[in-house]
Write a protein that holds these residues in place. Structure first.
Motif, PDB file in Angstrom:
ATOM      1  N   ILE A  28       0.859  -1.176   0.000  1.00  0.00           N
ATOM      2  CA  ILE A  28       0.000   0.000   0.000  1.00  0.00           C
ATOM      3  C   ILE A  28       0.902   1.235   0.000  1.00  0.00           C
ATOM      4  N   GLY A  29       0.886   1.995  -1.087  1.00  0.00           N
ATOM      5  CA  GLY A  29       1.754   3.156  -1.211  1.00  0.00           C
ATOM      6  C   GLY A  29       1.439   4.241  -0.192  1.00  0.00           C
ATOM      7  N   GLU A  30       2.412   5.108   0.043  1.00  0.00           N
ATOM      8  CA  GLU A  30       2.236   6.197   1.003  1.00  0.00           C
ATOM      9  C   GLU A  30       1.104   7.129   0.593  1.00  0.00           C
ATOM     10  N   GLU A  31       0.827   7.185  -0.692  1.00  0.00           N
ATOM     11  CA  GLU A  31      -0.211   8.096  -1.179  1.00  0.00           C
ATOM     12  C   GLU A  31      -1.621   7.571  -0.907  1.00  0.00           C
ATOM     13  N   VAL A  32      -1.728   6.290  -0.528  1.00  0.00           N
ATOM     14  CA  VAL A  32      -3.043   5.701  -0.257  1.00  0.00           C
ATOM     15  C   VAL A  32      -3.461   6.035   1.172  1.00  0.00           C
ATOM     16  N   GLU A  33      -4.592   6.669   1.334  1.00  0.00           N
ATOM     17  CA  GLU A  33      -5.048   7.111   2.645  1.00  0.00           C
ATOM     18  C   GLU A  33      -5.808   6.006   3.370  1.00  0.00           C
ATOM     19  N   ILE A  34      -5.756   6.083   4.702  1.00  0.00           N
ATOM     20  CA  ILE A  34      -6.537   5.160   5.521  1.00  0.00           C
ATOM     21  C   ILE A  34      -8.028   5.456   5.293  1.00  0.00           C
ATOM     22  N   ASN A  35      -8.848   4.410   5.334  1.00  0.00           N
ATOM     23  CA  ASN A  35     -10.297   4.492   5.093  1.00  0.00           C
ATOM     24  C   ASN A  35     -10.641   4.799   3.633  1.00  0.00           C
ATOM     25  N   SER A  36      -9.682   4.567   2.735  1.00  0.00           N
ATOM     26  CA  SER A  36      -9.945   4.732   1.301  1.00  0.00           C
ATOM     27  C   SER A  36     -10.031   3.356   0.649  1.00  0.00           C
ATOM     28  N   GLU A  37     -10.619   3.311  -0.535  1.00  0.00           N
ATOM     29  CA  GLU A  37     -10.767   2.052  -1.255  1.00  0.00           C
ATOM     30  C   GLU A  37      -9.498   1.732  -2.039  1.00  0.00           C
ATOM     31  N   TYR A  38      -9.224   0.443  -2.204  1.00  0.00           N
ATOM     32  CA  TYR A  38      -8.060  -0.015  -2.948  1.00  0.00           C
ATOM     33  C   TYR A  38      -8.444  -1.304  -3.669  1.00  0.00           C
ATOM     34  N   VAL A  39      -7.892  -1.513  -4.846  1.00  0.00           N
ATOM     35  CA  VAL A  39      -8.182  -2.721  -5.617  1.00  0.00           C
ATOM     36  C   VAL A  39      -6.981  -3.650  -5.556  1.00  0.00           C
ATOM     37  N   CYS A  40      -7.211  -4.887  -5.109  1.00  0.00           N
ATOM     38  CA  CYS A  40      -6.133  -5.873  -5.052  1.00  0.00           C
ATOM     39  C   CYS A  40      -5.633  -6.159  -6.468  1.00  0.00           C
ATOM     40  N   PRO A  41      -4.313  -6.033  -6.713  1.00  0.00           N
ATOM     41  CA  PRO A  41      -3.797  -6.267  -8.074  1.00  0.00           C
ATOM     42  C   PRO A  41      -3.832  -7.728  -8.507  1.00  0.00           C
ATOM     43  N   VAL A  42      -4.125  -8.632  -7.574  1.00  0.00           N
ATOM     44  CA  VAL A  42      -4.139 -10.066  -7.906  1.00  0.00           C
ATOM     45  C   VAL A  42      -5.548 -10.546  -8.219  1.00  0.00           C
ATOM     46  N   CYS A  43      -6.479 -10.361  -7.286  1.00  0.00           N
ATOM     47  CA  CYS A  43      -7.834 -10.882  -7.501  1.00  0.00           C
ATOM     48  C   CYS A  43      -8.804  -9.825  -8.006  1.00  0.00           C
ATOM     49  N   GLY A  44      -8.400  -8.550  -7.971  1.00  0.00           N
ATOM     50  CA  GLY A  44      -9.251  -7.489  -8.493  1.00  0.00           C
ATOM     51  C   GLY A  44     -10.389  -7.087  -7.578  1.00  0.00           C
ATOM     52  N   ARG A  45     -10.430  -7.603  -6.348  1.00  0.00           N
ATOM     53  CA  ARG A  45     -11.504  -7.252  -5.424  1.00  0.00           C
ATOM     54  C   ARG A  45     -11.224  -5.922  -4.734  1.00  0.00           C
ATOM     55  N   ARG A  46     -12.302  -5.197  -4.436  1.00  0.00           N
ATOM     56  CA  ARG A  46     -12.203  -3.906  -3.753  1.00  0.00           C
ATOM     57  C   ARG A  46     -12.108  -4.135  -2.249  1.00  0.00           C
ATOM     58  N   ILE A  47     -11.158  -3.447  -1.629  1.00  0.00           N
ATOM     59  CA  ILE A  47     -11.019  -3.539  -0.184  1.00  0.00           C
ATOM     60  C   ILE A  47     -10.945  -2.138   0.410  1.00  0.00           C
ATOM     61  N   LEU A  48     -11.346  -2.013   1.656  1.00  0.00           N
ATOM     62  CA  LEU A  48     -11.284  -0.751   2.382  1.00  0.00           C
ATOM     63  C   LEU A  48     -10.067  -0.806   3.288  1.00  0.00           C
ATOM     64  N   ILE A  49      -9.163   0.163   3.150  1.00  0.00           N
ATOM     65  CA  ILE A  49      -7.923   0.188   3.920  1.00  0.00           C
ATOM     66  C   ILE A  49      -8.222   0.672   5.344  1.00  0.00           C
ATOM     67  N   ARG A  50      -7.871  -0.140   6.326  1.00  0.00           N
ATOM     68  CA  ARG A  50      -8.062   0.206   7.734  1.00  0.00           C
ATOM     69  C   ARG A  50      -6.718   0.162   8.466  1.00  0.00           C
ATOM     70  N   GLU A  51      -6.684   0.751   9.681  1.00  0.00           N
ATOM     71  CA  GLU A  51      -5.465   0.729  10.483  1.00  0.00           C
ATOM     72  C   GLU A  51      -5.845   0.650  11.955  1.00  0.00           C
TER      73      GLU A  51
END
Length: 570
Positions: free
Chosen positions: A520-543
């Motif tokens: 997860i790159g530094e530019e990706v914010e917490i609580n933002s959506e991200y797409v897994c590059p392997v399975c293509g599923r959408r995930i919500l980034i939490r911490e």
């Protein structure tokens, strides 16, 4: 002998000219006169040569074909103004002044082109594309003929594209080839955001300003707008005038994309040169391109919906396998991505890559017929259990072969456990007798099996797995396909697919769907959506307590894929 020249309409060498005083070869290899760095282009793709009968375009048995408009050709005598498409590169054939002939390609006009827009106080279309310009009769006809030919050829190119991503690029390429624009954008209506959203942008400068009042008016009122001088037009007020001054925007055009009675969005272009001012004829040309573009966009969107439905069906079937065989969770998706990268290096066509995706997703579908006690066993299988596991390639083929849509992917299921030395199953085929689809999946499947974790062992380090894969060349695996995997690994193209490759990174997490660790790159914010590059599923980034984790988001809520902006090609 008729000769002439070829002019590049797209690409980094746009505007370059090549005289046809000899054979001009075209292809991906540097040995060609015109080198096109495009994986869709063959090393020696085509040749253009002057002959006694005319200038001949000849396809050199290329994988993806050579096209005039939407027509694939093997041999074709070029006419002045013909646009050649090779991969994503467009080239126009033109006659030199000394070789011009009196005859011209026939004009194909089905009906008069007219426009109907509601009243506006802005400059809008006031006459049709077919209106005869003033001047001597011969010049009038020549200008009109040139306009119609340009529009017809551009529309043929646009109509031939079915991929929505490529379609946006082709529309803008045609606009830039026919109009003196510096910047351009296609904006489509976003249903959930309730606004126009840029889908494709070409910009010459670092900052590209699009005046919202212009695009919103063109969209809301279905108007074609021409602003010849953005700063001095007394009938025009722009909320971003400071940006227009800063970016030296001089002239603007914006037209709606209308399909039947629906407005899909707008096409926007501007000029930043004070010497370049769009004319009424330019606006008419843009409107002439917008109509077929809207139809092509809607058709491409429908096709994408069908394809997405097909992929969703494949995903549902693959998920059924993964849910039963939870010890190998994510294996299906990693094998699919490994196979795609290997196939790209081998030069497989775009349509074949789509097939590889489907074959990779369903290569283990036959495991549905294997007992749970075997699939879910946490220790290595006994010989008897392994014999029962070996039925899954045949069961997968039986499941798919009666469905016409799935028949092309049967080889991926049936042959992926065959060995190059003939010691595999189910048929004991060897060498090139094993279909290429089976040889491809065999390499991808073996590499993931080595590098991913199992209940009874930890996955190998990638470097060690690569060494063992190389040792298996000519025995278990096809040497050519192994070399392609090694090349993909050495170039870093498959690092992000390996299950634990990014596990040690501070900003990484395990995908909650496929278990692959993703960076997860530094530019990706917490609580933002991200797409897994392997399975293509959408995930919500939490911490939590400085540890990143992902929450799986429902697929049904996914928005349509946004097309990335494309930098301006000089």
């Amino acid at each position: 002998m008729v000769s002439g020249k070829l002019v590049l309409l797209t690409g980094t060498k746009k505007g370059s000219e090549f005289l046809l005083d000899r054979e001009v070869t075209i292809g991906r290899s540097q040995e060609n006169v015109i080198c096109i760095e495009d994986p869709k282009v063959s090393r020696k793709h085509a040749v253009v040569m002057p002959t006694e009968k005319g200038v001949l375009l000849k396809d050199l048995n290329s994988g993806n074909g050579t096209y005039i408009g939407s027509t694939r050709v093997s041999e074709y005598f070029l006419k002045s103004g013909d646009v050649i498409r090779i991969g994503t590169q467009l080239l126009r054939y033109e006659l030199g002044e000394e070789t011009k002939v009196d005859t011209a390609p026939p004009l194909l006009v089905d009906a008069e082109f007219t426009t109907e827009f509601e009243g506006t106080d802005l400059k809008t279309i006031q006459h049709t594309l077919l209106e005869i310009p003033r001047g001597p009769a011969k010049d009038q006809f020549s200008i009109l003929q040139k306009r119609l030919r340009a529009v017809y050829q551009a529309n043929q190119i646009i109509a031939s594209e079915q991929n929505i991503n490529e379609l946006f690029a082709k529309i803008m390429d045609q606009i830039f080839a026919l109009l003196p624009a510096d910047n351009g954008a296609i904006l489509l209506w976003h249903k959930r955001k309730k606004c126009l959203t840029p889908e494709f942008v070409i910009s010459r400068g670092e900052e590209f300003t699009i005046c919202s009042s212009v695009v919103n008016r063109a969209f809301d009122r279905r108007e074609a707008i021409l602003i010849q001088d953005a700063l001095r037009d007394s009938k025009y007020k722009c909320s971003s005038s400071s940006s227009i001054i800063r970016n030296k925007i001089h002239s603007i055009m914006c037209v709606p994309l209308i399909y039947q009675e629906h407005c899909l969005g707008v096409i926007y272009v501007d000029s930043r040169k004070s010497s370049t001012e769009f004319t009424q004829e330019d606006l008419e040309m843009l409107v002439a391109l917008a109509g077929p573009s809207a139809i092509a966009m809607r058709n491409a969107q429908y096709l994408e919906m069908i394809k997405q439905g097909y992929k969703d069906t494949l995903t549902a079937i693959a998920n059924a396998v993964e849910l039963r065989d939870h010890y190998t969770i994510g294996h299906t998706w990693r094998v699919t991505q490994f196979a795609l990268e290997i196939a790209k290096i081998l030069g497989w066509s775009e349509s074949k890559l789509e097939e590889v995706y489907m074959g990779g997703v369903l290569h283990d579908v036959g495991k549905i017929a294997v007992d749970d006690s075997i699939l879910r066993k946490s220790q290595p299988l006994t010989d008897e259990e392994f014999e029962k596991m070996k039925i899954h390639p045949l069961k997968g083929a039986e499941l798919l072969r009666d469905i016409a849509l799935f028949q092309p992917i049967v080889p991926y299921c049936l042959y992926h456990h065959e060995r190059y030395d003939g010691k595999g199953y189910p048929y004991g085929l060897s060498g090139k007798n094993i279909p290429p689809e089976g040889r491809l999946i065999a390499v991808a499947d073996t590499f993931d099996a080595m590098t991913s974790n199992r209940p009874y062992r930890k996955g190998m380090e990638p470097e060690l797995a690569i060494e063992k894969i190389i040792e298996s060349k000519g025995a278990q695996l096809d040497p050519e396909y192994v070399d392609a995997l090694v090349e993909a690994y050495n170039s870093g193209k498959i690092h992000s697919i390996i299950q634990d490759f990014h596990k040690r990174d501070k900003r990484s997490l395990a995908c909650p769907f496929c278990s692959t660790h993703i960076r997860i790159g530094e530019e990706v914010e917490i609580n933002s959506e991200y797409v897994c590059p392997v399975c293509g599923r959408r995930i919500l980034i939490r911490e939590t307590n400085g540890i990143l984790f992902g929450e799986l988001l429902p697929q049904s809520e996914a928005l349509y894929t946004m097309i990335p902006f494309r930098p301006f090609e000089k």
